[in-house]
Design an enzyme around this catalytic site. Structure first.
Site, mmCIF file in Angstrom:
data_model
loop_
_atom_site.group_PDB
_atom_site.id
_atom_site.type_symbol
_atom_site.label_atom_id
_atom_site.label_comp_id
_atom_site.label_asym_id
_atom_site.label_seq_id
_atom_site.Cartn_x
_atom_site.Cartn_y
_atom_site.Cartn_z
ATOM 1 N N ILE A 29 15.448 -18.181 14.973
ATOM 2 C CA ILE A 29 15.191 -18.830 15.639
ATOM 3 C C ILE A 29 13.930 -18.383 16.142
ATOM 4 C CG2 ILE A 29 17.266 -19.711 16.224
ATOM 5 C CD1 ILE A 29 16.916 -17.688 18.962
ATOM 6 N N ARG A 31 9.815 -15.052 15.695
ATOM 7 C CA ARG A 31 9.908 -14.046 15.169
ATOM 8 C C ARG A 31 8.501 -13.090 15.641
ATOM 9 N NH1 ARG A 31 9.738 -12.301 10.101
ATOM 10 N NH2 ARG A 31 11.286 -13.521 8.954
ATOM 11 N N SER A 33 5.628 -9.737 16.358
ATOM 12 C CA SER A 33 5.456 -8.448 15.307
ATOM 13 C C SER A 33 6.145 -7.090 15.034
ATOM 14 C CB SER A 33 4.056 -7.971 16.330
ATOM 15 O OG SER A 33 2.986 -9.376 16.513
ATOM 16 N N ALA A 35 9.737 -7.809 15.353
ATOM 17 C CA ALA A 35 11.243 -8.286 15.751
ATOM 18 C C ALA A 35 11.363 -9.540 15.017
ATOM 19 C CB ALA A 35 12.058 -7.874 16.752
ATOM 20 N N THR A 36 12.128 -10.006 14.480
ATOM 21 C CA THR A 36 13.171 -11.075 14.345
ATOM 22 C C THR A 36 14.093 -11.447 15.383
ATOM 23 O OG1 THR A 36 11.868 -10.715 11.855
ATOM 24 C CG2 THR A 36 13.680 -13.286 12.463
ATOM 25 N N ASP A 166 4.275 -8.834 32.009
ATOM 26 C CA ASP A 166 4.046 -9.805 31.321
ATOM 27 C C ASP A 166 4.390 -11.313 31.780
ATOM 28 O OD1 ASP A 166 2.455 -10.903 28.279
ATOM 29 O OD2 ASP A 166 4.127 -10.133 27.327
#
Length: 973
Positions: A29, A31, A33, A35-36, A166
């Site tokens: 669901i 992606r 840099s 991790a997926t 962030d």
């Protein structure tokens, strides 16, 4: 964590199911840099989770260690408005983080699709009750609801001395309203990370639930690296971060203001194509936040946004005032009858009391299933989690409010009874890892501290808050200034993991801070301020820089150069590395080195290297003597010139200045060459083009606005990225060596050859000047190092992306890379460059090309001043090729280091290429030849200057001065 960001690949090719502990991993669901993200389901309860699979091969050792530390901390964070880390499984190749699943996606998508929310079954009732206004983004009831929940989460983090850093709509995930679970509308039921995961601490139960995601990963596992983040979408970053200045938790409040503005208006308050333009727009706005005339936002909301979006962090609303703001604490106006509170509950939306107040539905049996199953599961977390799964009640108390309900906790090890006050006696401690800091304004020390998260909560911050609250308004500004400066010397800054030479970046910034704020150096600077010495631009409204002030008065300020001469084409402020890249006028977009490189540039891929820009506003005029360093008192100023040997007897300090400036100048020449490549990869934005009416690209052709890569082919992008990357790495090595030279000098001074009554107080004042000049060069090196690091990371990512777009049979395609051909050490992702691409080879070829072109122009009598610049630049570039990593030993003559020059081995030039270089001519002979041509040219220029009449003020001279390049000459950048 989100179900809306399905990748195209996952839709075309369904991912095979995979068992991870008690969970089954389903489709992809999202992606990033490193991790997926996959959708997952609990094998027993069939409740949904989000599984973030981190590829360990993309992490260096430091990132792995930091990730483990952050996971340990995240397991102790349980709050209804923070996405919980449920479980963690590690394999040989991946770390799988099982997290709460948020079915509505993120806030940015929610705002973007606001016009279709009425068609979604999860938000249909919300839009029926609170329709979005035509002149805004979201209904103010929904805006206040989300803001209350965001403030509740920030208060929770603030009490634990944690900063998110962030905050942006993409990291604010949304779940269906708690009432929709009870009514059966919601079919996708998420697994509960804790007993109260989906019971809102504040706000309305009939509206979607907001959760902060990706907390803590900004330091150990960034979704993107620093350079990619800044070059991608820094729309929500505080200006002090964009300026590389000191920042603290108040940076989160700026981000909250931008998110609040976007919820009200539908777009960020400041938008730009790159972070340079973004910072310029923020500065140009001068804190005047404008709203569309048709926007229906209340004055109370607008006032809060303006208080949060203050460029100066000292003027920005502080945390206590934010949490006590009426928008946060007061009831939400305009509620429909169904959402009005049925019984008095005091301030219903106060985050201070809402989290400790039991809700009628908080223990209902109709809430999200999965919690009771969680009790039956037994231990599921890795070892060492026992102390984190059972939370003491003291950690859930808000502002001293007595605990009145069962504390929010994760039930993870059998049927564990609720925590009792006795359990809270030993305070919970969280080990804080050493921060990878690069202090921008004050020296710092990395320490491993076990902080008591219960009541040892950063006393300096508590003191700041109480100080600002109890001070009268008339003294508030002065008190804040003093307190902010004291705190700036202690707080953490720039805890970011540079992908390239991260440790070196920390060391460079730390040493620059130490030197800049040394009382001995500061004393010298203040004495020389009246003659143009380094001064500082205060980030707050403080005293003028020219007034004598204690050394600590400069803490928390950014660099500014006050030139000794006022000149229309040289007045500029140095604010980080960005404004040097894009100046305020067309003349500042280039330099003499850029002109020299342009003059010698051939055509590559049918494009020019950079636009032919005039050096000064008067068209053809003497080119400015190039030098990258700040202007400062030139008492017996050293002339860098072309690096030829001087017969003057120099003391040790003066030798250090000369060697340091020469090494830094060589790095600047390499940087200028890399910029030629970089500017082809990143075309100038329309706002910084030299001719606003022109829409031509660098090749003189009509610009295609739809072309993201400026019309370059994939092969061209790969070639340019490879060349720019190796040149940036070479520039970094030269900058690092320059800093080592200054560090060795500083170490000798600290060992005994001190300032004051000894060396720095000699009659001629040379040592005093040397200390000031070295400090100025060190600050320039620090800024340039950070800039090159950022651009190098951008080019690295650009190269990796372009290589993936190559045909599968292309030698540079990632599938065809060999293990031993990667570039760089410690990078999170290996970079592979084509065989034969090296900085030294590129620099050697360019130097020869420049010198040959200059020789032809000299023979024909064309642009003699440009020939001089080309000769000097070629010499510096060849010297950079010969530069090794050794720091010169003092007491050793500079020429002694080159006695064995015939034995120099060019590290990056492969054997066959080295043979080609040697066959053509030894580099030392080439340098000698160019120096002889330069000497002859300068004699010719001197003769022509004597014969030529004195030019009037309005007619620029065609010939340049024959003087060598002076350290004090600073061209506009």
């Amino acid at each position: 964590m989100t179900s809306t960001h399905h990748s195209r690949r996952s839709r075309e090719t369904p991912q095979p199911e995979m068992s991870i502990g008690r969970y089954t991993r389903l489709d992809e669901i999202g992606r990033g840099s490193f991790a997926t993200v996959y959708q997952g389901v609990h094998t027993k309860t069939r409740t949904y989770v989000a599984i973030k699979s981190v590829n360990l091969s993309k992490l260096n050792k430091k990132l792995k260690d930091n990730l483990s530390s952050e996971i340990h901390i995240l397991k102790g964070l349980y709050h209804p408005h923070i996405v919980a880390l449920i479980d963690c499984h590690e394999t040989t190749s991946h770390i799988h983080l099982v997290m709460e699943y948020c079915a509505l996606g993120d806030l940015s998508l929610f705002i973007k699709r606001r016009d279709t929310l009425g068609d979604h079954r999860y938000t249909r009732d919300m839009i029926a009750k609170y329709p979005n206004p035509p002149g805004g983004a979201l209904n103010e009831v929904v805006v206040r609801h989300f803001l209350k929940q965001l403030a509740s989460a920030l208060k929770f983090l603030r009490d634990r001395n944690l900063i998110h850093r962030d905050i942006k709509p993409q990291n604010l995930l949304l779940c269906p309203s708690p009432s929709s679970y009870r009514s059966g509308v919601t079919q996708v039921v998420p697994f509960k990370g804790s007993e109260d995961s989906f019971n809102p601490a504040t706000g309305l139960e009939s509206l979607p639930l907001l959760k902060i995601a990706d907390f803590g990963f900004a330091r150990s596992l960034p979704a993107t690296s620093l350079a990619e983040t800044l070059c991608g979408s820094p729309l929500y970053m505080a200006p002090e971060i964009l300026r590389y200045e000191k920042y603290d938790a108040k940076a989160d409040l700026w981000s909250v203001g931008t998110v609040l503005y976007e919820m009200v208006v539908g777009k960020p308050p400041f938008r730009a194509t790159n972070h340079v333009e973004l910072l310029r727009k923020i500065e140009k706005g001068e804190d005047r936040i404008k709203f569309p005339e048709e926007n229906p936002a209340s004055d109370e909301i607008k006032a809060l946004i303006r208080a949060l979006l203050k460029r100066n962090p000292v003027e920005r609303l502080n945390f206590p005032d934010f949490f006590q703001n009426g928008v946060i604490t007061s009831p939400i106006p305009g509620l429909v009858a169904d959402d009005l509170p049925s019984i008095p509950q005091g301030p219903p939306a106060d985050p201070e009391t809402a989290e400790a107040t039991p809700r009628p539905d908080s223990r209902s049996g109709a809430t999200v299933p999965g919690g009771t199953e969680r009790e039956r599961e037994g231990p599921s977390l890795p070892k060492g989690d026992t102390g984190l799964t059972q939370r003491p009640p003291s950690q859930n108390q808000r502002f001293g409010t007595p605990q009145t309900t069962t504390p929010m906790r994760r039930i993870g090890s059998g049927d564990r009874p609720p925590s009792t006050p006795k359990e809270s006696t030993p305070p919970m401690t969280y080990p804080q890892r050493p921060s990878a800091v690069s202090h921008a304004t004050a020296p710092g020390r990395q320490e491993l501290v076990d902080r008591n998260a219960t009541f040892t909560a950063m006393e300096r911050q508590k003191g700041r808050n109480t100080f600002s609250e109890g001070s009268p308004q008339i003294d508030r500004q002065a008190d804040k200034l003093r307190e902010e400066r004291e705190r700036a010397a202690q707080d953490v800054a720039f805890e970011r993991d540079y992908v390239v030479v991260e440790k070196r970046a920390v060391e460079v910034n730390a040493f620059a801070d130490e030197l800049a704020h040394s009382p001995r150096i500061q004393g010298n600077i203040s004495r020389g301020a009246q003659t143009g010495a380094l001064s500082r631009r205060s980030t707050v409204h403080g005293p003028t820089p020219s007034n004598p002030s204690p050394p600590q008065a400069t803490v928390g300020k950014a660099m500014q150069v006050l030139s000794g001469r006022s000149r229309a084409d040289s007045m500029h402020n140095r604010q980080g590395s960005y404004e040097r890249r894009y100046g305020q006028s067309p003349t500042s977009a280039t330099s003499a080195i850029s002109k020299a490189l342009n003059m010698a540039s051939g055509r590559l891929f049918g494009m020019g290297f950079s636009p032919p820009l005039a050096i000064t506003k008067g068209g053809r005029s003497p080119p400015l003597a190039y030098n990258p360093f700040p202007a400062y008192p030139a008492h017996g100023s050293l002339m860098i010139g072309d690096g030829a040997k001087s017969n003057l007897a120099l003391d040790e300090d003066t030798k250090t200045v000369q060697i340091l400036e020469e090494c830094a100048t060589r790095s600047d020449v390499v940087y200028g060459f890399a910029e030629v490549k970089y500017k082809q990869l990143v075309p100038l934005a329309p706002s910084v083009q030299t001719d606003p009416s022109s829409k031509l690209n660098l090749a003189g052709e009509r610009e295609n606005p739809d072309s993201a890569d400026g019309g370059l082919t994939v092969d061209a992008i790969v070639t340019l990225s490879e060349e720019a990357l190796v040149l940036y790495v070479k520039a970094l090595s030269l900058l690092a060596k320059s800093m080592d030279i200054a560090g060795a000098w500083w170490a000798r001074k600290n060992r005994g050859d001190g300032f004051g009554d000894s060396a720095m107080s000699r009659a001629n004042g040379a040592s005093t000047l040397a200390g000031t000049r070295i400090n100025n060069v060190v600050q320039w090196i620090r800024n340039r190092f950070n800039e090159v690091l950022e651009k190098g990371e951008f080019v690295r990512l650009k190269l990796i992306e372009a290589q993936k777009r190559l045909p599968p049979d292309h030698p540079s395609h990632p599938d065809n890379h060999s293990v031993g051909s990667s570039l760089g050490s410690g990078a999170s992702v290996d970079v592979v460059v084509s065989p034969g691409v090296s900085a030294e080879k590129l620099m050697y070829d360019r130097a020869l090309e420049m010198s040959r072109t200059a020789a032809i122009n000299e023979l024909t009598g064309e642009d003699l001043s440009g020939c001089e610049i080309a000769y000097v630049t070629a010499i510096r570039m060849l010297e950079a090729v010969l530069e090794n990593g050794e720091v010169p030993r003092f007491g050793q003559d500079k020429d002694d280091t080159s006695k064995d020059s015939d034995k120099i081995v060019l590290d990056a030039v492969q054997a066959d290429e080295r043979q080609v270089v040697i066959k053509l001519l030894t580099i030392q002979a080439v340098v000698a030849s160019i120096r002889s041509r330069l000497a002859a040219l300068r004699k010719k220029l001197a003769i022509l200057a004597k014969r030529a009449p004195t030019p009037s003020a309005n007619v620029p001279s065609k010939m340049a001065s024959s003087n060598p390049v002076s350290v004090g000459a600073t061209p506009p950048k």
